[in-house]
Scaffold this active site. Structure first.
Site, short mmCIF file in Angstrom:
data_model
loop_
_atom_site.label_atom_id
_atom_site.label_comp_id
_atom_site.label_asym_id
_atom_site.label_seq_id
_atom_site.Cartn_x
_atom_site.Cartn_y
_atom_site.Cartn_z
N ARG A 35 0.82 -1.23 0.00
CA ARG A 35 0.00 0.00 0.00
C ARG A 35 0.86 1.28 0.00
O ARG A 35 0.45 2.29 0.59
CB ARG A 35 -0.96 0.04 1.21
CG ARG A 35 -2.00 -1.03 1.19
CD ARG A 35 -3.18 -0.63 0.33
NE ARG A 35 -4.06 -1.77 0.12
CZ ARG A 35 -5.19 -1.97 0.78
NH1 ARG A 35 -5.59 -1.12 1.67
NH2 ARG A 35 -5.91 -3.03 0.52
N ARG A 39 -3.58 6.21 1.09
CA ARG A 39 -4.20 7.36 1.76
C ARG A 39 -3.31 8.11 2.72
O ARG A 39 -3.64 9.22 3.12
CB ARG A 39 -5.48 6.91 2.46
CG ARG A 39 -6.62 6.66 1.49
CD ARG A 39 -7.78 5.97 2.16
NE ARG A 39 -7.41 4.62 2.55
CZ ARG A 39 -8.22 3.78 3.19
NH1 ARG A 39 -9.42 4.17 3.55
NH2 ARG A 39 -7.82 2.57 3.48
N ARG A 48 -7.08 11.29 -5.75
CA ARG A 48 -8.31 10.54 -5.57
C ARG A 48 -9.52 11.48 -5.56
O ARG A 48 -10.56 11.19 -6.16
CB ARG A 48 -8.25 9.74 -4.28
CG ARG A 48 -9.40 8.77 -4.12
CD ARG A 48 -9.34 8.16 -2.73
NE ARG A 48 -10.35 7.15 -2.50
CZ ARG A 48 -11.63 7.40 -2.33
NH1 ARG A 48 -12.06 8.64 -2.40
NH2 ARG A 48 -12.48 6.41 -2.11
N ASP A 85 -6.69 -2.94 -7.55
CA ASP A 85 -7.20 -3.60 -6.35
C ASP A 85 -7.43 -5.06 -6.66
O ASP A 85 -7.63 -5.42 -7.83
CB ASP A 85 -8.50 -2.96 -5.88
CG ASP A 85 -8.79 -3.34 -4.43
OD1 ASP A 85 -8.21 -2.72 -3.53
OD2 ASP A 85 -9.54 -4.30 -4.21
N TYR A 162 -14.71 -12.24 -0.31
CA TYR A 162 -15.43 -11.00 -0.63
C TYR A 162 -16.66 -11.27 -1.50
O TYR A 162 -17.71 -10.67 -1.31
CB TYR A 162 -14.49 -10.02 -1.35
CG TYR A 162 -13.47 -9.37 -0.43
CD1 TYR A 162 -13.85 -8.34 0.42
CD2 TYR A 162 -12.15 -9.78 -0.42
CE1 TYR A 162 -12.93 -7.73 1.26
CE2 TYR A 162 -11.22 -9.17 0.41
CZ TYR A 162 -11.61 -8.15 1.25
OH TYR A 162 -10.70 -7.55 2.08
O1 1CP Z 1 0.22 0.49 -3.22
C1 1CP Z 1 -0.24 -0.66 -3.34
O2 1CP Z 1 -0.02 -1.58 -2.54
C2 1CP Z 1 -1.01 -0.98 -4.61
C3 1CP Z 1 -2.42 -0.88 -4.59
C4 1CP Z 1 -3.32 -1.84 -3.81
C5 1CP Z 1 -3.19 -3.22 -3.55
C6 1CP Z 1 -2.01 -4.14 -3.82
C7 1CP Z 1 -4.57 -1.45 -3.33
C8 1CP Z 1 -5.07 -0.08 -3.40
N1 1CP Z 1 -5.22 -2.56 -2.84
C9 1CP Z 1 -4.40 -3.65 -2.95
C10 1CP Z 1 -4.69 -5.04 -2.59
C11 1CP Z 1 -5.85 -5.36 -1.72
N2 1CP Z 1 -7.12 -4.81 -1.75
C12 1CP Z 1 -5.85 -6.39 -0.74
C13 1CP Z 1 -4.70 -7.32 -0.50
C14 1CP Z 1 -3.61 -6.71 0.31
C15 1CP Z 1 -3.96 -6.42 1.74
O3 1CP Z 1 -4.27 -7.36 2.49
O4 1CP Z 1 -3.89 -5.23 2.11
C16 1CP Z 1 -7.13 -6.41 -0.15
C17 1CP Z 1 -7.61 -7.33 0.95
C18 1CP Z 1 -7.91 -5.42 -0.79
C19 1CP Z 1 -9.34 -5.12 -0.55
C20 1CP Z 1 -9.50 -3.70 -0.21
N3 1CP Z 1 -9.49 -2.68 -1.13
C21 1CP Z 1 -9.59 -3.12 1.07
C22 1CP Z 1 -9.55 -3.89 2.38
C23 1CP Z 1 -10.93 -4.05 2.91
C24 1CP Z 1 -10.99 -5.00 4.08
O5 1CP Z 1 -11.69 -6.02 3.95
O6 1CP Z 1 -10.35 -4.75 5.11
C25 1CP Z 1 -9.67 -1.73 0.91
C26 1CP Z 1 -9.81 -0.69 1.97
C27 1CP Z 1 -9.59 -1.47 -0.49
C28 1CP Z 1 -9.55 -0.14 -1.17
C29 1CP Z 1 -8.19 0.31 -1.52
N4 1CP Z 1 -7.36 -0.41 -2.35
C30 1CP Z 1 -6.19 0.29 -2.53
C31 1CP Z 1 -6.31 1.54 -1.79
C32 1CP Z 1 -5.28 2.62 -1.76
C33 1CP Z 1 -7.56 1.52 -1.17
C34 1CP Z 1 -8.15 2.64 -0.34
C35 1CP Z 1 -9.25 3.24 -1.14
C36 1CP Z 1 -9.39 4.71 -1.02
O7 1CP Z 1 -8.59 5.48 -1.59
O8 1CP Z 1 -10.40 5.10 -0.39
#
Ligand code: 1CP
Length: 362
Positions: A35, A39, A48, A85, A162
């Site tokens: 990540r 944010r 964003r 994502d 999911y």
């Molecule tokens: O910088 C990076 O790492 C690249 C971008 C990236 C990656 C690899 C994002 C952006 N998401 C992911 C993978 C991801 N998404 C995972 C696997 C990794 C991990 O465990 O963290 C998972 C479980 C998700 C699902 C997801 N998408 C969540 C988690 C929800 C939960 O169940 O807890 C969330 C909050 C997102 C949205 C998201 N994806 C990425 C960002 C920066 C965000 C935040 C969104 C925003 O800007 O509001």
């Protein structure tokens, strides 16, 4: 330069991540952060806001490229990760992804029955997920060899968690319920997802991704035997599928909370394992030997410590792995939005500084 030539070149920022994955000597330990585009960065929040939604960010290659590059402008990170994502696959399967502010991802049409599962089919990533492939191609051009690009996907089990309407705050009990009550339907779903993940990651590789990471964030919610049956089995199928393509890329498997399975994960033939912060790099290394490289595993909460304590924890993480190649520094899970961006610099710079010594000792 192709990836083989890149690996053979002297170790530096452009290749030390790929060399560490291949367990080759490096000038210092490479570091990237899960990540890293996200944010906690004000410039990410601004892009964003301009995009209007998270999905627009993902679906507009220029914006996905911009946010991928943002952390690399601030820090000496050794890899870029595609901004996207894991939930793009279920979205492409027609489940209708959206993000509720402050609550995380939701699907308009989650899977509710076995009939819903049996309606799903394979997708063509260059069609339904073309925006991801376009982003990969654009990011590679923009990187211009600065650092390698990581492509990624969710694991079948984590995607199923999911897709079955589950939420992380409920522990994804729906997915486990289906596994107990309708094991054959669950296996049909996971087998289909494994094929889709192979197609998706093979397409990312063809588009220019130089390493592939599989996030099995919710594998660790499963009981021991069920992890092997419902998660690991499909991870192994994906590794097999991706090793059979032309010019395969190194694969990193990350199952959060699955310390008990590290040796079995290494047996899949993947090139690296990601460890969460509860694991010991030293014990993991003793267990997997020279089969795989290891990625991890500083506690994400350590970035809330004062800079001196943080530098100490970085040094302890490097010392836990010990001398010798095969370590990719990362957190044990993603960086959280509350972190001060200055703390990332402390981590990246101290990994490189202390890592020089660890690698000289090898
Ligand atoms: O910088 C990076 O790492 C690249 C971008 C990236 C990656 C690899 C994002 C952006 N998401 C992911 C993978 C991801 N998404 C995972 C696997 C990794 C991990 O465990 O963290 C998972 C479980 C998700 C699902 C997801 N998408 C969540 C988690 C929800 C939960 O169940 O807890 C969330 C909050 C997102 C949205 C998201 N994806 C990425 C960002 C920066 C965000 C935040 C969104 C925003 O800007 O509001």
């Amino acid at each position: 330069m192709n990836d083989q030539q890149l690996l053979a070149a002297p170790s530096g920022r452009h290749n030390r991540y790929l060399r560490a994955l291949a367990r080759m000597p490096v000038d210092t330990t490479p570091v990237w952060i899960m990540r890293q585009a996200g944010r906690y960065l004000p410039e990410y929040r601004a892009t964003r806001a301009q995009a209007g939604s998270f999905m627009t960010l993902c679906q507009t290659p220029e914006l996905a490229t911009e946010v991928t590059m943002q952390p690399l402008r601030r820090y000496e990170l050794d890899a870029a990760i595609l901004f996207s994502d894991i939930l793009t696959i279920p979205d492409a399967l027609g489940l209708g992804l959206h993000f509720v502010e402050g609550e995380g991802p939701r699907f308009e049409s989650p899977l509710r029955s076995v009939a819903d599962i049996d309606r799903l089919g394979r997708i063509d990533p260059e069609q339904q997920l073309r925006y991801v492939m376009d982003a990969v191609r654009m990011i590679r051009r923009e990187l211009n060899g600065l650092v390698p690009l990581i492509g990624f996907s969710g694991s079948p089990w984590t995607l199923a968690c999911y897709m079955l309407g589950g939420r992380s705050d409920s522990g994804f009990t729906e997915a486990r319920q289906l596994a107990w009550n309708e094991p054959e339907a669950m296996h049909r779903l996971l087998a289909l997802l494994a094929q889709i993940v192979v197609d998706y990651l093979a397409a990312q590789r063809a588009a220019g991704a130089q390493s592939l990471m599989i996030f099995d964030t919710w594998g660790g919610t499963l009981p021991y035997a069920d992890y092997r049956e419902y998660s690991l089995r499909y991870l192994a199928q994906i590794v097999d599928g991706l090793q059979a393509i032309d010019d395969p890329a190194p694969i990193t498997l990350f199952s959060k909370g699955a310390q008990a399975h590290l040796s079995a994960m290494a047996d899949t033939g993947c090139q690296a394992l990601g460890l969460d912060w509860t694991a010991s790099l030293k014990s993991a290394r003793a267990l997997v030997g020279d089969r795989v490289a290891l990625q991890g595993n500083l506690d994400p909460a350590a970035l809330r410590a004062n800079p001196e304590a943080l530098r100490n924890m970085v040094a302890l993480t490097l010392a836990d792995y010990g001398p010798g190649p095969g370590h990719v520094f990362n957190l044990g899970h993603g960086i959280t939005p509350d972190i001060d961006p200055a703390q990332m610099k402390v981590v990246v710079d101290s990994v490189h500084r202390f890592g020089q010594q660890t690698n000289l000792l090898a």
